[in-house]
Design a protein around this motif. Structure first.
Motif, mmCIF file in Angstrom:
data_model
loop_
_atom_site.group_PDB
_atom_site.id
_atom_site.type_symbol
_atom_site.label_atom_id
_atom_site.label_comp_id
_atom_site.label_asym_id
_atom_site.label_seq_id
_atom_site.Cartn_x
_atom_site.Cartn_y
_atom_site.Cartn_z
ATOM 1 N N VAL A 137 -14.654 -17.713 24.835
ATOM 2 C CA VAL A 137 -14.336 -18.586 25.755
ATOM 3 C C VAL A 137 -13.880 -19.866 25.106
ATOM 4 O O VAL A 137 -14.413 -19.893 23.802
ATOM 5 C CB VAL A 137 -15.621 -18.539 26.778
ATOM 6 C CG1 VAL A 137 -16.686 -19.346 26.058
ATOM 7 C CG2 VAL A 137 -15.054 -19.362 28.173
ATOM 8 N N LEU A 139 -13.629 -23.169 27.036
ATOM 9 C CA LEU A 139 -13.338 -24.432 28.340
ATOM 10 C C LEU A 139 -12.277 -25.732 27.900
ATOM 11 O O LEU A 139 -13.668 -25.837 27.228
ATOM 12 C CB LEU A 139 -13.845 -23.850 28.776
ATOM 13 C CG LEU A 139 -13.945 -24.378 30.948
ATOM 14 C CD1 LEU A 139 -13.217 -23.995 31.517
ATOM 15 C CD2 LEU A 139 -15.711 -24.264 31.139
ATOM 16 N N PRO A 162 -19.814 -17.719 29.866
ATOM 17 C CA PRO A 162 -18.363 -16.850 30.520
ATOM 18 C C PRO A 162 -18.684 -15.347 31.430
ATOM 19 O O PRO A 162 -17.362 -15.589 32.006
ATOM 20 C CB PRO A 162 -18.101 -16.642 28.895
ATOM 21 C CG PRO A 162 -18.921 -16.407 28.298
ATOM 22 C CD PRO A 162 -19.965 -17.681 28.769
ATOM 23 N N GLU A 163 -18.965 -15.073 31.420
ATOM 24 C CA GLU A 163 -19.479 -13.887 32.720
ATOM 25 C C GLU A 163 -19.492 -14.092 34.067
ATOM 26 O O GLU A 163 -18.579 -13.770 34.616
ATOM 27 C CB GLU A 163 -20.811 -12.984 32.058
ATOM 28 C CG GLU A 163 -20.088 -12.249 30.616
ATOM 29 C CD GLU A 163 -18.753 -11.541 30.523
ATOM 30 O OE1 GLU A 163 -18.501 -11.245 31.525
ATOM 31 O OE2 GLU A 163 -18.715 -11.297 29.177
ATOM 32 N N GLY A 165 -19.830 -17.764 34.694
ATOM 33 C CA GLY A 165 -18.407 -18.637 35.096
ATOM 34 C C GLY A 165 -19.224 -20.366 35.178
ATOM 35 O O GLY A 165 -18.977 -20.810 36.431
ATOM 36 N N ASP A 178 -20.853 -24.331 38.930
ATOM 37 C CA ASP A 178 -19.163 -23.150 39.031
ATOM 38 C C ASP A 178 -18.936 -23.749 39.089
ATOM 39 O O ASP A 178 -17.727 -24.136 39.623
ATOM 40 C CB ASP A 178 -19.839 -22.775 40.612
ATOM 41 C CG ASP A 178 -19.037 -21.460 40.367
ATOM 42 O OD1 ASP A 178 -18.566 -21.151 39.726
ATOM 43 O OD2 ASP A 178 -19.270 -20.541 41.485
ATOM 44 N N TYR A 179 -18.218 -23.535 37.588
ATOM 45 C CA TYR A 179 -16.815 -24.472 37.516
ATOM 46 C C TYR A 179 -15.271 -23.778 37.470
ATOM 47 O O TYR A 179 -14.656 -24.436 38.041
ATOM 48 C CB TYR A 179 -16.839 -25.250 36.201
ATOM 49 C CG TYR A 179 -16.500 -23.509 35.079
ATOM 50 C CD1 TYR A 179 -15.431 -23.194 34.462
ATOM 51 C CD2 TYR A 179 -17.629 -23.066 34.317
ATOM 52 C CE1 TYR A 179 -15.414 -21.633 33.624
ATOM 53 C CE2 TYR A 179 -18.161 -21.745 33.496
ATOM 54 C CZ TYR A 179 -16.389 -21.217 33.092
ATOM 55 O OH TYR A 179 -16.438 -20.555 32.424
ATOM 56 N N ARG A 180 -15.921 -22.442 37.733
ATOM 57 C CA ARG A 180 -14.566 -21.903 37.988
ATOM 58 C C ARG A 180 -14.005 -22.460 40.248
ATOM 59 O O ARG A 180 -12.674 -21.569 40.206
ATOM 60 C CB ARG A 180 -14.206 -19.955 37.892
ATOM 61 C CG ARG A 180 -14.183 -19.826 36.751
ATOM 62 C CD ARG A 180 -15.000 -18.411 36.778
ATOM 63 N NE ARG A 180 -14.857 -18.362 35.043
ATOM 64 C CZ ARG A 180 -15.510 -16.891 34.725
ATOM 65 N NH1 ARG A 180 -15.883 -16.659 35.221
ATOM 66 N NH2 ARG A 180 -15.507 -16.632 33.476
ATOM 67 N N ASN A 181 -15.194 -22.795 40.702
ATOM 68 C CA ASN A 181 -14.703 -22.847 42.292
ATOM 69 C C ASN A 181 -14.783 -23.988 42.647
ATOM 70 O O ASN A 181 -15.213 -25.141 43.447
ATOM 71 C CB ASN A 181 -16.199 -22.472 42.635
ATOM 72 C CG ASN A 181 -15.684 -20.652 43.227
ATOM 73 O OD1 ASN A 181 -14.749 -20.611 43.550
ATOM 74 N ND2 ASN A 181 -16.453 -20.365 42.966
ATOM 75 N N TYR A 185 -10.410 -27.318 38.690
ATOM 76 C CA TYR A 185 -10.116 -25.429 37.961
ATOM 77 C C TYR A 185 -8.598 -25.321 38.213
ATOM 78 O O TYR A 185 -8.751 -25.435 38.966
ATOM 79 C CB TYR A 185 -11.206 -24.945 38.018
ATOM 80 C CG TYR A 185 -10.943 -23.080 37.372
ATOM 81 C CD1 TYR A 185 -11.607 -23.089 36.073
ATOM 82 C CD2 TYR A 185 -10.388 -22.605 37.578
ATOM 83 C CE1 TYR A 185 -11.429 -21.937 35.675
ATOM 84 C CE2 TYR A 185 -10.570 -21.077 37.279
ATOM 85 C CZ TYR A 185 -11.480 -20.652 35.772
ATOM 86 O OH TYR A 185 -10.826 -19.682 35.496
ATOM 87 N N GLU A 191 -9.540 -21.844 31.494
ATOM 88 C CA GLU A 191 -10.539 -21.670 30.854
ATOM 89 C C GLU A 191 -9.356 -20.724 29.984
ATOM 90 O O GLU A 191 -8.144 -20.063 31.145
ATOM 91 C CB GLU A 191 -11.308 -20.925 31.956
ATOM 92 C CG GLU A 191 -12.513 -19.841 31.000
ATOM 93 C CD GLU A 191 -12.872 -19.688 31.984
ATOM 94 O OE1 GLU A 191 -14.176 -18.739 31.609
ATOM 95 O OE2 GLU A 191 -13.250 -19.536 33.396
ATOM 96 N N LYS A 195 -13.030 -11.148 29.229
ATOM 97 C CA LYS A 195 -14.198 -11.040 30.326
ATOM 98 C C LYS A 195 -14.798 -8.992 29.304
ATOM 99 O O LYS A 195 -13.550 -8.844 28.403
ATOM 100 C CB LYS A 195 -13.569 -10.375 31.779
ATOM 101 C CG LYS A 195 -12.979 -11.373 31.990
ATOM 102 C CD LYS A 195 -12.324 -11.517 34.131
ATOM 103 C CE LYS A 195 -13.004 -12.558 34.892
ATOM 104 N NZ LYS A 195 -12.266 -11.967 35.913
#
Length: 409
Positions: A137, A139, A162-163, A165, A178-181, A185, A191, A195
């Motif tokens: 990963v 980021l 990374p799995e 997030g 929760d960086y993907r939300n 982002y 990123e 996966k």
């Protein structure tokens, strides 16, 4: 009259031909997430297969999996000289390719292409994209400094899951983000990574660890055989004789030594191999496995059994892997990076990221030489393509022979 700071800066950019991005936002934006990472002191310890298995198990926990042990192990094995050489060779060749930005109609956007090729952040983003293949990963966080220059910060991989997030400001704790939300982002946070993968370095870990073990044992064998230990037999029950023996052994040199009693005996166990070939073979095996993993072939290393044809086929395989790396970079730029840079004002318009088509200069030169006797080739094209200074066509000298009438008599 003294110039103001703004006037001096403007004059500097003008005199030094500094190219600024046309529509970059000039307001500074400080990094938000990289500044929240708690710095840690990492102690270097000897790594073995047990550490590797423990690090992998920690990434597969059902709740709050942690990747810091595995990423720290990746940092450690990346110090291997052969791995570093192969990694740099593959990465630098990919980063040296010239970038081309095209408009929807297929024309090259010359202005923004030049800006992208000259910008430092371009190389940094591409390097992090390529590293995602090796480290699972990458980021990154984008931000502007006080001068309006786009900066790229890599968020430490030790603090990432990374799995799931998640970002752990302190990887020893369970508090996470929760960086993907987050709202950043996709624009300020980008990123890269595949996966259900642990990175290409994971496949090299056992070979590098076994290689270290073999080199360590080999060096110990060289130490024992190169400077044999010294043995002194004396009456160990006599303190005076024992102290005199210790002082004498210390003054005789740097080799290892020991004192045994007169009635004791010491013998070296006879090893099957005293030359170190067993360690050498293990090191060579590990080196070959690392080369196969990184470049697809053993290139320029096996001088005993190597040949030109083997190296040429290995170079072709390496080129195939580099082309795969370039396609990965193209995909991430077109799907993630360009939309983000357009949204934050670094680029403008609809653009497609790509590379200039590569040419085989040797084959092109052979074709040019073959066609020269039959067709005219532009001098400027030869100069630009091959770097040969051409000043025109060569005049062919013709010798006219005049024969007298009585020549055949």
């Amino acid at each position: 009259m003294a110039k103001s700071r703004k006037q001096r800066k403007k004059a500097y950019h003008k005199n030094n031909n500094v190219v600024n991005l046309a529509n970059v936002k000039r307001n500074a934006k400080a990094p938000k997430y990289t500044a929240s990472i708690a710095p840690k002191t990492v102690a270097r310890t000897r790594q073995d297969i047990a550490n590797w298995n423990r690090a992998l198990q920690l990434t597969r926990l059902e709740e709050n999996p942690k990747w810091y042990l595995l990423q720290q192990l990746y940092d450690e094995v990346s110090l291997d000289a052969l791995f570093t050489s192969q990694y740099k060779n593959r990465q630098l060749k990919a980063l040296s390719e010239r970038i081309v930005l095209k408009k929807p109609n297929g024309d090259v956007d010359e202005e923004q292409t030049k800006i992208l090729n000259d910008a430092i952040f371009t190389n940094e983003i591409n390097r992090h994209i390529l590293d995602s293949k090796y480290r699972r990963v990458s980021l990154i966080e984008l931000y502007f400094d006080a001068d309006g220059t786009l900066k790229v910060d890599l968020i430490p991989r030790e603090n990432l899951d990374p799995e799931g997030g998640f970002l752990y400001p302190d990887y020893n704790e369970d508090k996470k983000i929760d960086y993907r939300n987050t709202k950043e982002y996709g624009t300020w946070l980008l990123e890269f990574g595949e996966k259900k993968d642990v990175g290409l370095i994971n496949n090299a870990v056992p070979h590098i660890l076994f290689k270290r073990f073999a080199i360590s044992c080999w060096s110990e064998l060289a130490e024992i055989n190169g400077i044999p230990p010294r043995v002194l037999k004396t009456n160990t029950q006599d303190p005076t004789a024992l102290k005199r023996g210790e002082r004498m052994m210390k003054d005789m040199g740097a080799a290892a030594w020991f004192i045994i009693d007169e009635n004791e005996s010491f013998e070296w166990a006879a090893a099957a191999v005293q030359t170190g070939d067993v360690y050498k073979n293990l090191v060579n095996l590990c080196n070959n496995e690392i080369s196969l993993l990184m470049t697809g072939a053993v290139i320029g290393q096996d001088t005993k059994n190597g040949s030109r044809s083997k190296d040429e086929s290995g170079q072709e395989m390496l080129r195939t892997l580099i082309e795969s790396d370039l396609r990965l970079v193209e995909q991430y730029w077109n799907s993630k990076v360009i939309p983000a840079l357009v949204q934050i004002g670094v680029l403008k318009g609809e653009l497609t990221y790509g590379y200039e088509p590569s040419e085989d200069i040797d084959q092109l030169w052979t074709m040019t030489k073959e066609i020269l006797p039959y067709k005219n080739v532009d001098d400027e094209w030869i100069k630009t393509k091959f770097g040969i200074e051409v000043t025109g066509d060569r005049q062919q000298s013709q010798q006219n022979l005049k024969l007298d009438a009585d020549f055949f008599d």
